[in-house]
Design a protein around this motif. Structure first.
Motif, PDB file in Angstrom:
ATOM      1  N   GLU A   1      -2.233   4.429   5.766  1.00 28.36           N
ATOM      2  CA  GLU A   1      -2.088   5.493   5.674  1.00 28.36           C
ATOM      3  C   GLU A   1      -2.281   5.935   4.153  1.00 28.36           C
ATOM      4  OE1 GLU A   1      -2.298   7.872   8.284  1.00 28.36           O
ATOM      5  OE2 GLU A   1      -2.682   6.280   8.932  1.00 28.36           O
ATOM      6  N   LEU A   2      -0.854   4.913   3.128  1.00 23.35           N
ATOM      7  CA  LEU A   2      -1.232   5.349   1.731  1.00 23.35           C
ATOM      8  C   LEU A   2      -2.729   5.443   1.213  1.00 23.35           C
ATOM      9  CD1 LEU A   2       1.783   3.747   0.453  1.00 23.35           C
ATOM     10  CD2 LEU A   2       1.294   6.178   0.302  1.00 23.35           C
ATOM     11  N   ILE A   3      -3.404   3.868   1.313  1.00 25.51           N
ATOM     12  CA  ILE A   3      -5.055   3.948   1.202  1.00 25.51           C
ATOM     13  C   ILE A   3      -5.774   4.655   1.598  1.00 25.51           C
ATOM     14  CG2 ILE A   3      -6.402   2.169   1.439  1.00 25.51           C
ATOM     15  CD1 ILE A   3      -4.430  -0.033   2.124  1.00 25.51           C
ATOM     16  N   ILE A   4      -5.656   5.628   2.653  1.00 25.68           N
ATOM     17  CA  ILE A   4      -6.739   6.400   3.363  1.00 25.68           C
ATOM     18  C   ILE A   4      -6.505   7.652   2.491  1.00 25.68           C
ATOM     19  CG2 ILE A   4      -6.885   8.258   4.848  1.00 25.68           C
ATOM     20  CD1 ILE A   4      -6.553   5.804   6.900  1.00 25.68           C
TER      21      ILE A   4
ATOM     22  N   ALA B   1      -8.029   0.425  -7.778  1.00 24.88           N
ATOM     23  CA  ALA B   1      -7.049   0.613  -7.583  1.00 24.88           C
ATOM     24  C   ALA B   1      -6.292   0.330  -6.518  1.00 24.88           C
ATOM     25  CB  ALA B   1      -6.348   0.997  -9.028  1.00 24.88           C
ATOM     26  N   GLY B   2      -6.795   0.573  -5.770  1.00 28.97           N
ATOM     27  CA  GLY B   2      -5.452   0.251  -4.556  1.00 28.97           C
ATOM     28  C   GLY B   2      -4.454   0.869  -4.257  1.00 28.97           C
ATOM     29  N   LEU B   3      -3.389   0.641  -3.847  1.00 24.10           N
ATOM     30  CA  LEU B   3      -1.886   1.156  -3.652  1.00 24.10           C
ATOM     31  C   LEU B   3      -1.754   1.826  -4.523  1.00 24.10           C
ATOM     32  CD1 LEU B   3       0.651  -0.588  -1.205  1.00 24.10           C
ATOM     33  CD2 LEU B   3      -1.550   1.123  -0.476  1.00 24.10           C
ATOM     34  N   GLY B   4      -2.007   1.249  -6.064  1.00 24.70           N
ATOM     35  CA  GLY B   4      -1.780   2.397  -7.787  1.00 24.70           C
ATOM     36  C   GLY B   4      -2.153   3.674  -7.641  1.00 24.70           C
ATOM     37  N   ASN B   5      -3.162   3.830  -6.868  1.00 26.49           N
ATOM     38  CA  ASN B   5      -3.719   5.088  -6.623  1.00 26.49           C
ATOM     39  C   ASN B   5      -2.842   5.778  -6.562  1.00 26.49           C
ATOM     40  OD1 ASN B   5      -6.308   4.895  -7.861  1.00 26.49           O
ATOM     41  ND2 ASN B   5      -7.128   4.336  -6.149  1.00 26.49           N
ATOM     42  N   ALA B   6      -1.941   5.444  -4.931  1.00 24.35           N
ATOM     43  CA  ALA B   6      -0.500   6.499  -4.397  1.00 24.35           C
ATOM     44  C   ALA B   6       0.685   6.364  -5.411  1.00 24.35           C
ATOM     45  CB  ALA B   6      -0.223   5.519  -3.303  1.00 24.35           C
ATOM     46  N   MET B   7       0.665   5.024  -6.410  1.00 25.09           N
ATOM     47  CA  MET B   7       1.932   4.472  -6.955  1.00 25.09           C
ATOM     48  C   MET B   7       1.960   5.610  -8.160  1.00 25.09           C
ATOM     49  SD  MET B   7       1.456   0.632  -7.573  1.00 25.09           S
ATOM     50  CE  MET B   7       1.907  -0.572  -5.168  1.00 25.09           C
ATOM     51  N   GLU B   8       0.194   5.787  -9.425  1.00 26.74           N
ATOM     52  CA  GLU B   8       0.419   7.005  -9.889  1.00 26.74           C
ATOM     53  C   GLU B   8       1.117   8.538  -9.921  1.00 26.74           C
ATOM     54  OE1 GLU B   8      -2.690   7.458 -13.491  1.00 26.74           O
ATOM     55  OE2 GLU B   8      -3.822   6.387 -11.533  1.00 26.74           O
ATOM     56  N   LYS B   9       0.379   8.541  -8.524  1.00 26.64           N
ATOM     57  CA  LYS B   9       0.619   9.472  -7.393  1.00 26.64           C
ATOM     58  C   LYS B   9       2.032   9.910  -7.720  1.00 26.64           C
ATOM     59  CE  LYS B   9       0.201  14.154  -6.086  1.00 26.64           C
ATOM     60  NZ  LYS B   9      -0.666  15.128  -6.396  1.00 26.64           N
TER      61      LYS B   9
ATOM     62  N   LYS C   1       2.761   4.890 -15.799  1.00 25.41           N
ATOM     63  CA  LYS C   1       3.736   3.179 -16.468  1.00 25.41           C
ATOM     64  C   LYS C   1       4.329   2.546 -15.019  1.00 25.41           C
ATOM     65  CE  LYS C   1       5.881   5.409 -20.223  1.00 25.41           C
ATOM     66  NZ  LYS C   1       6.827   6.132 -20.785  1.00 25.41           N
ATOM     67  N   ILE C   2       4.593   3.394 -14.550  1.00 28.39           N
ATOM     68  CA  ILE C   2       4.492   2.296 -12.360  1.00 28.39           C
ATOM     69  C   ILE C   2       4.057   2.108 -12.165  1.00 28.39           C
ATOM     70  CG2 ILE C   2       5.876   3.072 -10.477  1.00 28.39           C
ATOM     71  CD1 ILE C   2       7.894   2.842 -12.607  1.00 28.39           C
ATOM     72  N   LYS C   3       2.074   2.436 -12.069  1.00 24.59           N
ATOM     73  CA  LYS C   3       1.406   2.191 -11.334  1.00 24.59           C
ATOM     74  C   LYS C   3       0.562   0.845 -12.530  1.00 24.59           C
ATOM     75  CE  LYS C   3      -3.722   2.753 -11.980  1.00 24.59           C
ATOM     76  NZ  LYS C   3      -4.973   3.881 -11.651  1.00 24.59           N
ATOM     77  N   ASN C   4       0.872   1.153 -13.572  1.00 24.28           N
ATOM     78  CA  ASN C   4       0.220  -0.132 -14.711  1.00 24.28           C
ATOM     79  C   ASN C   4       1.555  -1.884 -14.221  1.00 24.28           C
ATOM     80  OD1 ASN C   4      -1.448   1.059 -15.448  1.00 24.28           O
ATOM     81  ND2 ASN C   4      -0.730   1.769 -17.676  1.00 24.28           N
TER      82      ASN C   4
ATOM     83  N   LYS D   1       8.145   8.857  -0.867  1.00 28.67           N
ATOM     84  CA  LYS D   1       7.934   9.597  -1.421  1.00 28.67           C
ATOM     85  C   LYS D   1       6.913  10.341  -1.840  1.00 28.67           C
ATOM     86  CE  LYS D   1       7.672  11.744  -6.128  1.00 28.67           C
ATOM     87  NZ  LYS D   1       7.626  11.658  -7.800  1.00 28.67           N
ATOM     88  N   LEU D   2       5.446  10.060  -0.637  1.00 32.83           N
ATOM     89  CA  LEU D   2       4.402  10.481  -0.960  1.00 32.83           C
ATOM     90  C   LEU D   2       4.019  11.333   0.739  1.00 32.83           C
ATOM     91  CD1 LEU D   2       1.750   9.163  -3.530  1.00 32.83           C
ATOM     92  CD2 LEU D   2       3.058  11.282  -3.759  1.00 32.83           C
ATOM     93  N   LEU D   3       4.149  10.399   1.319  1.00 34.59           N
ATOM     94  CA  LEU D   3       3.488  10.926   2.677  1.00 34.59           C
ATOM     95  C   LEU D   3       4.924  11.234   4.033  1.00 34.59           C
ATOM     96  CD1 LEU D   3       2.605   7.183   4.490  1.00 34.59           C
ATOM     97  CD2 LEU D   3       1.693   8.936   3.164  1.00 34.59           C
ATOM     98  N   ASN D   4       4.653  12.434   5.052  1.00 41.63           N
ATOM     99  CA  ASN D   4       5.317  12.910   5.320  1.00 41.63           C
ATOM    100  C   ASN D   4       6.014  13.433   6.594  1.00 41.63           C
ATOM    101  OD1 ASN D   4       4.912  15.380   2.749  1.00 41.63           O
ATOM    102  ND2 ASN D   4       2.782  16.194   3.684  1.00 41.63           N
ATOM    103  N   ASN D   5       5.235  12.141   6.860  1.00 40.57           N
ATOM    104  CA  ASN D   5       5.250  11.891   8.728  1.00 40.57           C
ATOM    105  C   ASN D   5       6.445  11.237   8.671  1.00 40.57           C
ATOM    106  OD1 ASN D   5       5.747  10.423  10.982  1.00 40.57           O
ATOM    107  ND2 ASN D   5       3.664  10.692  11.295  1.00 40.57           N
ATOM    108  N   PRO D   6       7.835  11.700   9.209  1.00 43.17           N
ATOM    109  CA  PRO D   6       9.300  11.008   9.454  1.00 43.17           C
ATOM    110  C   PRO D   6       9.530   9.836   9.821  1.00 43.17           C
ATOM    111  CG  PRO D   6       8.850  12.958  10.603  1.00 43.17           C
ATOM    112  CD  PRO D   6       7.353  12.887   9.935  1.00 43.17           C
TER     113      PRO D   6
END
Length: 415
Positions: free
Chosen positions: A59-62, A68-76, A81-84, A359-364
């Motif tokens: 779901e994060l990848i989509i 950058a893979g999951l790094g894109n989600a981490m940056e968001k 800095k956390i992404k790096n 933090k990012l995904l809304n589905n409980p």
């Protein structure tokens, strides 16, 4: 350009083999010897956890695709800095982990073909160079190659296990005394079988219709991995298992394949190790290429062949792998040390991805899965070596804490 992108079946080929890896050859007998008939429950629990981790990563990848893979989600979720930091964790893991994987493949080849004649390290070096050359082919070819290897491995393992269950049942259904600490320790051993789903994201920019393709590939791959895990572990428990062979699981395969069992298992183990190497190094090479775009001194690592392969990043990674292989040959480091170090950094990277999902995904339901997984991964990380933990905390401070301190000090001076 779309013709060069991969579909769900080809992407599944890049997932199934690497996720099964050499662990499916080594762990079933180890877990059974430790837990007896409770082993099947450990495999079921870990398979369910693996499906949850796959779903969260998918779901994060989509939602945040790219090299950058999951790094894109981490940056968001947490900023650059956390992404790096997470990217550094993944790259460090990928500098050592693949060497250990190829050493495992080399051990099987040596046992089968060259007992006491050629050193394992030299076989591993040949395999590392060979895989580096294979990685220069376009992703579609790599996916199909991995799919063929994974399919053959699954067919051999599942057919041999089912045949043994039907024809060589042991009838031993007794359960030993249950010890929670022993069961928990073996669950931790099985945790290694689910780390790897997070790397799928590094291929998302080369996938057709990412939302549909990634979901289909993850569902199909998770189902196949679940079937293989359960059927094989059941065969180890409830057949006339013979542990005297030099290659594990030979006793399970022997009723169907006879004298061919040793060679087939050596080929299966080697093939799965190769697909693991291709997935990890190919994915991290794409991550290196993506991150190098923003750093002028590393811009040369962004160079790609016409087929999309980041050849300079691949060459860099393979060169470092060869360096570590030579260190193992010279007995400066051991394979076990490489495995322990790499696993700690894989888990640290996955933890940040799980925090991003929370933090990012809304589905409980997904949030709940991510929270549960983050606790389990955190426990596993704390069981890593002291050296690994010190390096992880030092890198975290250097890449985040120290810069923040310097920034705050500068603000005070300005005031």
């Amino acid at each position: 350009m779309n013709q060069r992108k991969i579909g769900s079946l080809t992407l599944s080929g890049l997932i199934i083999g690497p996720l099964l890896g050499s662990g499916i050859i080594l762990l079933p007998t180890i877990i059974y010897e430790n837990l007896g008939n409770y082993a099947i429950f450990a495999w079921l629990i870990m398979s369910i956890i693996g499906i949850c981790f796959a779903y969260v990563c998918g779901e994060l990848i989509i939602k945040f695709p790219g090299e950058a893979g999951l790094g894109n989600a981490m940056e968001k979720a947490f900023g650059t800095k956390i992404k790096n930091l997470a990217s550094v964790f993944l790259m460090i893991a990928a500098l050592m982990g693949p060497v250990a994987v190829m050493m495992t493949a080399a051990e099987y080849i040596q046992t089968w073909l060259f007992p006491d004649k050629i050193k394992v390290e030299w076989i591993a070096i040949v395999l590392l160079v060979m895989n580096g050359l294979i990685l220069l082919f376009r992703l579609n070819f790599l996916g199909k190659l991995s799919l063929i290897i994974s399919t053959l491995a699954v067919l051999i393992l599942v057919s041999g296990s089912i045949y043994a269950l039907l024809n060589e049942p042991s009838g031993t259904w007794a359960f030993p005394d249950f010890h929670f600490s022993s069961f928990g320790y073996n669950l931790l051993l099985l945790f290694w079988t689910i780390v790897g789903w997070e790397i799928v994201g590094n291929y998302s920019s080369e996938v057709k219709n990412p939302k549909t393709t990634i979901r289909k590939a993850i569902f199909f791959s998770a189902a196949v991995i679940l079937i293989v895990n359960v059927v094989l572990s059941a065969a180890v428990q409830w057949t006339m298992y013979n542990s005297t062979f030099s290659i594990r699981l030979t006793g399970i395969m022997y009723p169907l394949f006879g004298q061919l069992s040793v060679g087939l298992l050596a080929l299966v183990a080697t093939g799965l190790c190769i697909t693991t190497h291709l997935m990890v190094v190919g994915g991290v090479a794409r991550l290196v290429a993506a991150l190098s775009k923003s750093v002028s001194s590393f811009h040369f690592l962004t160079k790609k062949l016409a087929n999309g392969a980041p050849f300079k990043a691949i060459a860099l990674l393979v060169s470092i792998h060869l360096f570590f292989a030579v260190l193992v040959l010279l007995k400066v480091v051991t394979v076990e040390q490489l495995v322990g170090f790499a696993n700690a950094f894989f888990i640290a990277n996955a933890l940040i991805g799980l925090f991003a999902a929370i933090k990012l995904l809304n589905n409980p339901w997904i949030k709940g899965m991510a929270m549960m997984l983050s606790v389990l991964f955190g426990i596993l990380l704390l069981r890593s070596s002291v050296i690994s933990l010190v390096v992880i905390f030092a890198l975290t401070f250097l890449l985040i804490g120290w810069r923040n301190e310097r920034h705050n000090s500068q603000e005070k001076l300005d005031i």
